[in-house]
Write an enzyme that holds these catalytic residues in place. Structure first.
Site, PDB file in Angstrom:
ATOM      1  CE  LYS A  92      -8.328  -3.826   4.896  1.00 27.81           C
ATOM      2  NZ  LYS A  92      -8.783  -2.972   3.803  1.00 27.81           N
TER       3      LYS A  92
ATOM      4  CD1 TRP B 167      -2.148  -2.262   1.571  1.00 24.37           C
ATOM      5  CD2 TRP B 167      -3.029  -1.084  -0.123  1.00 24.37           C
ATOM      6  NE1 TRP B 167      -3.165  -3.008   1.014  1.00 24.37           N
ATOM      7  CE2 TRP B 167      -3.722  -2.311  -0.012  1.00 24.37           C
ATOM      8  CE3 TRP B 167      -3.394  -0.191  -1.126  1.00 24.37           C
ATOM      9  CZ2 TRP B 167      -4.771  -2.655  -0.881  1.00 24.37           C
ATOM     10  CZ3 TRP B 167      -4.445  -0.532  -1.974  1.00 24.37           C
ATOM     11  CH2 TRP B 167      -5.114  -1.748  -1.857  1.00 24.37           C
TER      12      TRP B 167
ATOM     13  CG  ASP C  30      -3.022   4.078   4.261  1.00 31.87           C
ATOM     14  OD1 ASP C  30      -4.063   3.945   4.926  1.00 31.87           O
ATOM     15  OD2 ASP C  30      -2.777   3.425   3.231  1.00 31.87           O
TER      16      ASP C  30
HETATM   17  N1  PMP Z   1      -4.160   1.392   2.436  1.00 29.13           N
HETATM   18  C1  PMP Z   1      -4.244   0.246   3.138  1.00 29.13           C
HETATM   19  C2  PMP Z   1      -3.300   0.027   4.276  1.00 29.13           C
HETATM   20  C3  PMP Z   1      -5.197  -0.715   2.800  1.00 29.13           C
HETATM   21  O1  PMP Z   1      -5.281  -1.857   3.488  1.00 29.13           O
HETATM   22  C4  PMP Z   1      -6.074  -0.455   1.725  1.00 29.13           C
HETATM   23  C5  PMP Z   1      -7.167  -1.412   1.327  1.00 29.13           C
HETATM   24  N2  PMP Z   1      -7.015  -2.712   1.631  1.00 29.13           N
HETATM   25  C6  PMP Z   1      -5.934   0.736   1.019  1.00 29.13           C
HETATM   26  C7  PMP Z   1      -4.983   1.637   1.406  1.00 29.13           C
HETATM   27  C8  PMP Z   1      -6.817   1.075  -0.154  1.00 29.13           C
HETATM   28  O2  PMP Z   1      -8.050   1.391   0.355  1.00 29.13           O
HETATM   29  P1  PMP Z   1      -9.324   1.602  -0.568  1.00 29.13           P
HETATM   30  O3  PMP Z   1      -9.623   0.275  -1.181  1.00 29.13           O
HETATM   31  O4  PMP Z   1     -10.363   2.025   0.430  1.00 29.13           O
HETATM   32  O5  PMP Z   1      -8.999   2.647  -1.556  1.00 29.13           O
END
Ligand code: PMP
Length: 326
Positions: free
Chosen positions: A162, A69, A138
């Site tokens: 989450k 991520w 994040d």
């Molecule tokens: N950052 C992290 C740490 C994630 O776990 C996720 C999704 N699993 C995201 C960003 C992306 O999030 P979204 O699908 O809500 O755009």
């Protein structure tokens, strides 16, 4: 009328979003000089919004990359401006959350960005880093699972899905000082200032997701707040890591012990046949969703706030039985 029918500008909905903000402030102890925004577009849009807002002309930002991520955040930021990467653990397979003191951070950086918990690789920072440059994080996959010193951050963002509620709403927490530094001319939907000025009601927000997220905040407060969530996360993850560490090498943790995630427990088995057998037999016993992400392989047990202690006990027992039989 349910929340799905009423106007988002009704006093009823204003009360719903107001209470959600108040309860989140109480849970995270958010200081008064920080704004709380309920946005859309997922954490993925925050990758772009942070960079568009704060990565001004001629500036550079530092991205600490501890997993998939963080890498995606870099890719979005690079479209907007210059990015430095003082840490990227890709070559080692993303196993470590480094001490910020050990990194060669740019003292002139517009900001430093990191991911507090890497959901796919199971790499988590155990505490809030201390930095001179403005810090953005994040927290999508570990928000509300431990106390956070909000003051250390210029901005925090997290998708709700989450630890906070259903998919669809993304929370951004920004200091007033950061808001004042937002770049001049942005499309309105990408402008934090416009969302802040309009109390997250510039356009129609995802009312139902905000409503349910607000209920989760109330539930967490009733359970004892973040301290209770942190105690639960510790108890649950320790149970699984003990099963990994006690297996004499049959199970191997993916992450360095001091960087282990309390939300995503990632481990491998001796070979892919045993891994497939483990996933299938676990599924047959009601332990589902354990196959690791395709980029890592092995097993990933995602044990967010709502996941019960009993589920971790059942998995730890299954792990011991499976090892004994195989
Ligand atoms: N950052 C992290 C740490 C994630 O776990 C996720 C999704 N699993 C995201 C960003 C992306 O999030 P979204 O699908 O809500 O755009």
């Amino acid at each position: 009328m349910s929340v799905m029918e009423m106007s988002h500008r009704s006093s009823e909905f204003e009360q719903i979003i107001g209470e959600a903000e108040r309860d989140l402030r109480e849970l995270l102890k958010i200081p008064n000089n920080y704004r709380v925004l309920f946005l859309q577009g997922g954490a993925s849009l925050q990758f772009t919004m942070v960079a568009k807002s704060f990565l001004g002309e001629g500036r550079s930002a530092d991205y600490v990359v501890t997993g998939a991520w963080g890498k995606k955040a870099v890719e979005s930021a690079q479209i907007e401006g210059k990015v430095r990467i003082p840490f990227d653990d890709k070559a080692a397979g993303y196993r470590t959350a480094p001490a910020f003191e050990s990194l060669d951070l740019d003292p002139q950086a517009a900001y430093i960005h990191f991911t507090s918990n890497e959901t796919i690789q199971g790499v988590e920072f155990a505490s809030d880093p201390d930095t001179d440059a403005p810090l953005f994080c994040d927290m999508s996959s570990d928000i509300l699972s431990r106390p956070v010193d909000v003051y250390r951050y210029s901005g925090i963002y997290a998708g709700s899905q989450k630890n906070m509620g259903p998919a669809g709403v993304t929370v951004a927490i920004l200091s007033d000082e950061a808001l004042e530094r937002v770049a001049g001319n942005l499309p309105p939907m990408l402008d934090y200032r416009i969302h802040a000025k309009n109390g997250s009601l510039y356009n129609t927000p995802c009312t139902w997701a905000i409503y349910v997220t607000g209920l989760v905040y109330k539930h967490l407060l009733k359970l004892g707040g973040i301290e209770a969530a942190a105690a639960g996360a510790k108890q649950k993850s320790e149970q699984l890591y003990a099963a990994v560490d006690g297996s004499g090498g049959f199970y191997k943790g993916h992450t360095e012990p001091d960087s282990r995630s309390r939300m995503n427990v990632v481990f491998t088995l001796p070979n892919s046949e045993l891994t497939s057998k483990f996933v299938a037999q676990a599924e047959a016993e009601g332990l589902s969703g354990l196959a690791g992400h395709r980029s890592v392989g092995g097993i990933r047990a995602s044990i967010y706030n709502a996941f019960p202690v009993k589920g971790c006990e059942a998995l730890a027992t299954f792990m011991k039985d499976f090892q004994a039989k195989n």
